[in-house]
Design an enzyme around this catalytic site. Structure first.
Site, PDB file in Angstrom:
ATOM      1  N   HIS A 137       1.901   2.283  -3.392  1.00 20.83           N
ATOM      2  CA  HIS A 137       0.875   3.073  -3.975  1.00 20.83           C
ATOM      3  C   HIS A 137       0.853   4.371  -4.088  1.00 20.83           C
ATOM      4  CE1 HIS A 137      -1.591  -0.300  -6.040  1.00 20.83           C
ATOM      5  NE2 HIS A 137      -1.842  -0.759  -5.043  1.00 20.83           N
ATOM      6  N   GLU A 182      -0.981  -1.794 -10.070  1.00 21.79           N
ATOM      7  CA  GLU A 182      -0.865  -3.070  -9.100  1.00 21.79           C
ATOM      8  C   GLU A 182       0.315  -3.750  -9.517  1.00 21.79           C
ATOM      9  OE1 GLU A 182      -2.350  -3.618  -6.634  1.00 21.79           O
ATOM     10  OE2 GLU A 182      -4.105  -2.213  -6.945  1.00 21.79           O
ATOM     11  N   GLU A 185       0.950  -1.462  -0.191  1.00 25.88           N
ATOM     12  CA  GLU A 185       0.177  -0.104   0.039  1.00 25.88           C
ATOM     13  C   GLU A 185       0.814   1.199   0.027  1.00 25.88           C
ATOM     14  OE1 GLU A 185      -2.907  -0.576  -0.701  1.00 25.88           O
ATOM     15  OE2 GLU A 185      -3.117  -2.643  -0.466  1.00 25.88           O
TER      16      GLU A 185
END
Length: 784
Positions: free
Chosen positions: A480, A499, A477
């Site tokens: 990202h 992703e 995360e």
């Protein structure tokens, strides 16, 4: 190819006409009511005219029977109006309405107003397309919207704000016109980045300005359509409008539930329809905007949101508090996230983990991320131009969770955040965002994690077992922040750009966070590659071929007057505003899907329930990046990656932007016959297992750690095949404790090695993530 698209089953329509007009800033003013499970209030949108100007977004009328081309307009009325509501006598898909201030919502279950004629002194008059405007039509603003009750839309009189004349050439505003109001908004949205505080203040004050005329509007299944009589172009259309609305309990953008302590909460959980059931917005990623939000809730609740500031509550009255957040970095509206609940901030028992790391000396391979120069994005207060931000290894962060999870958070999560943030900085450089909140969300959260600007949602599942699952998911995360948020895909079908990068980087971040030596890091990453290879083969065997392609070649979309026609074959003999069906052909690398002249499009398979459980974009993207890193060498690859981040942060990209820059920045001798065309053919535009990956896995040697796990797996298999009831043997199998092997990793390999054995005979791990949605980081179109 089957060109029949059904948005109720498969493709997600993006209706906003972003080519004509763009939202630059949202101001939300909302109340959260847990008793009725409704969020209600207002949203003010500030616009900038787009590059493509059009007098109309509607196609010419084809017949009087085509109800989609009929619009309802109020006739002049000289009698007092006490209750202005809807004014057509029949429900039609494009009957425009005016709703009175404070009126009761009359919308049906589908979000459409019932359009019943009211005894209000307003009668209806039929106008068809270009009738009544000397051959021209009014400009139609289309916003993405569903599951909302829209009560009122009005123009905002920004000229009434005291001191606003500073943004105009006139020292004093004497004659106020539509042109002047739009000029004020134009000056406001283009203020330089160093005046961001002043800009936010003006936005807030303008959002409270009085209205200066209600606007015609209508809602259908996927959109809110607004127009102003006489405004024939986007330039003429009001550049600041206020929408009064409320969500619905069954709205699909937010989830009303209870946390692990049984207390009520609501949060955005990554719906396939994104945020259009939370507020009317422009959802295509090209509509990058900033926002600020004031949210009121009962004083016992904590409001967390995508925001640059660590908001604190302001008590308004007894039992009610207000929270305010803002964002100055333009982002797609789909990245907006909110969570309201009885969260408790978790703090370490010893010292604060929010202390900033001191500046350290940089190794030669890392020093090149500290670039100096002008950024390539639109202007905003950018951390990449802030010298102190470039050396900030650990950004300020907070961890929230229900009180019952305090012990688990302190034992596992809190101690992992600083090393994971520091590891990410060592690999990619400057953190794009100035702070981070981490929230352990309720048990009904369908993923292991979800990343949004300044906030990460984590499943409670990551708190069980040892630190491996929590650490790897946190690293995913955190990755990202760079890939998926600071750098986004221009086309949502290219989700591998988010992703694939996050999956590849999570291994690199986690190895550095554990302070593994290069050999140990390589073995751990090889083991993870082995597991992902097994998963990818399973995905390819069990998913439709068209959903295995990383880069969709075709996304047919035909849009007219805000209505999407899904059955192309039935419309071949009709005149479409978009032009010939010849546009539905294989595009070049600059376009991965068809976008209409207005900017509307569809997300291929965006509503397909199977897609939520698929990992193809994660896995094929991961193996492509791993393939490139191995070809170039880690030093060369990650040096380039830091340069790429500095070049493209704050921007939208397509696959060729990354690949072209990569090949242009590596020595000729390291290209080894690599080309953009070959990569597109082998990896991005074909289904199944890419041939280069197939050859690599067939020729690859098993790493030492994988061999160690295989030996242990064989022991489990032998033990599992023995009779259940027997006397204890003098010699039993001895199971060794593997290096850096989590129970989840071991169990994954066990199931891959022995798929036919009964599940009850296999070792279990409470930390094992479930297949499918458990592996998905996010169902947003921006950072999945």
């Amino acid at each position: 190819m089957d060109t029949k698209l059904d948005p109720s089953r498969d493709d997600l329509p993006l209706m906003a006409n972003t080519s004509h007009i763009l939202v630059k800033h949202y101001v939300l003013d909302l109340d959260v009511d847990f008793e009725s499970q409704i969020i209600e209030g207002t949203i003010v949108l500030f616009f900038e005219s787009g590059k493509k100007q059009s007098g109309s977004t509607k196609e010419p009328c084809r017949s009087e029977s085509n109800e989609a081309c009929r619009f309802r307009m109020p006739e002049p009325c000289h009698s007092p109006v006490t209750d202005t509501r809807t004014f057509s006598s029949k429900t039609r898909s494009n009957d425009f309405t005016i709703c009175g201030k404070g009126e009761k919502d009359t919308s049906g279950k589908d979000g459409n107003h019932d359009n019943r004629e009211q005894a209000s002194g307003i009668s209806s008059s039929k106008y068809c397309c270009d009738t009544g405007n000397h051959g021209s039509e009014d400009f139609l603003l289309v916003l993405d919207c569903c599951d909302l009750s829209v009560l009122k839309v009005e123009e905002v009189d920004v000229a009434a704000v005291p001191g606003i004349e500073k943004l105009t050439r006139s020292p004093k505003l004497t004659v106020v016109s539509e042109e002047l109001r739009n000029q004020i908004v134009c000056e406001l949205v283009t203020l330089p980045a160093d005046r961001w505080r002043e800009q936010l203040d003006y936005y807030a004050r303008c959002s409270q300005a009085p209205g200066c005329g209600e606007l015609l509007f209508d809602t259908d299944t996927w959109s809110l359509q607004i127009r102003k009589t006489g405004a024939q172009t986007a330039t003429d259309f009001p550049h600041a409008i206020r929408i009064r609305y409320s969500t619905k309990p069954q709205g699909r953008s937010v989830t009303w539930t209870s946390d692990q302590s049984g207390r009520p909460c609501v949060y955005t959980m990554g719906s396939p329809i994104n945020n259009r059931a939370l507020f009317p917005c422009q959802e295509p990623p090209v509509a990058m905007s900033t926002w600020q939000a004031t949210v009121r809730a009962a004083a016992s609740f904590v409001v967390l949101m995508s925001g640059e500031n660590s908001a604190k509550p302001t008590q308004l009255r007894e039992g009610c508090s207000s929270w305010h957040y803002y964002v100055t970095m333009p982002m797609p509206a789909s990245t907006f996230t909110i969570a309201v609940g009885s969260w408790t901030e978790m703090k370490p028992e010893t010292c604060s983990s929010n202390d900033l790391a001191a500046e350290r000396s940089l190794s030669p391979s890392e020093a090149d991320f500290r670039y100096v120069g002008i950024c390539g994005h639109m202007e905003y207060p950018c951390r990449f131009q802030n010298p102190s931000a470039t050396i900030q290894e650990i950004i300020p962060h907070r961890v929230f969770a229900p009180l019952c999870l305090k012990g688990a958070c302190q034992e596992t999560l809190l101690q992992l955040v600083p090393p994971c943030l520091s590891a990410a900085h060592r690999v990619l450089g400057t953190h794009p965002f100035s702070r981070l909140d981490i929230l352990i969300v309720p048990g009904n959260f369908p993923s292991l994690g979800m990343a949004s600007p300044h906030i990460i949602f984590l499943s409670q599942s990551v708190l069980t077992g040892n630190s491996h699952l929590c650490g790897t998911r946190l690293c995913h995360e955190v990755a990202h922040a760079w890939f998926g948020l600071a750098i986004g895909a221009r086309d949502w079908t290219e989700e591998w750009l988010s992703e694939g990068f996050a999956t590849h980087l999570e291994d690199v971040f986690w190895a550095k966070a554990q302070q593994l030596d290069p050999h140990e890091a390589q073995e751990q990453q090889e083991l993870k590659a082995c597991l992902r290879w097994c998963r990818l083969q399973d995905e390819v065997r069990n998913s439709p071929e068209e959903m295995q392609v990383l880069r969709n070649l075709l996304v047919p979309c035909l849009v007219s007057a805000g209505i999407m026609y899904w059955n192309i074959q039935q419309r071949l003999n009709q005149r479409f505003w978009l032009g010939s069906l010849n546009t539905l052909q294989r595009p070049n690398k600059e376009k991965t899907g068809h976008v209409s002249d207005s900017g509307s499009s569809v997300v291929k398979h965006g509503l397909n329930p199977e897609k939520v459980f698929m990992q193809v974009h994660y896995l094929k993207g991961y193996f492509l990046l791993r393939f490139l890193a191995q070809r170039l060498g880690d030093d060369t690859y990650f040096a380039f990656l830091r340069k790429f981040v500095h070049t493209f942060h704050g921007q939208l990209i397509l696959s060729q932007d990354f690949l072209q820059m990569l090949l242009e920045n590596i020595p000729e001798e390291k290209r080894l016959e690599l080309s953009v065309e070959n990569i597109f053919r082998d990896w991005l535009e074909s289904s199944g297992i890419p041939q280069p990956l197939q050859r690599e896995r067939q020729a690859g040697a098993e790493c030492g750690l994988a061999r160690q796990v295989s030996v242990e797996v064989e022991k489990w298999i032998r033990m599992n095949r023995r009779p259940r009831k027997r006397k204890r043997r003098e010699t039993e199998e001895v199971f060794e404790k593997g290096r850096n092997i989590s129970p989840a990793v071991f169990t994954d390999l066990w199931r891959a090695e022995s798929p036919d054995l009964p599940a009850e005979g296999k070792p279990s791990s409470s930390a094992r993530p479930q297949s499918g949605s458990g592996q998905r980081a996010r169902n947003y179109r921006w950072r999945m």
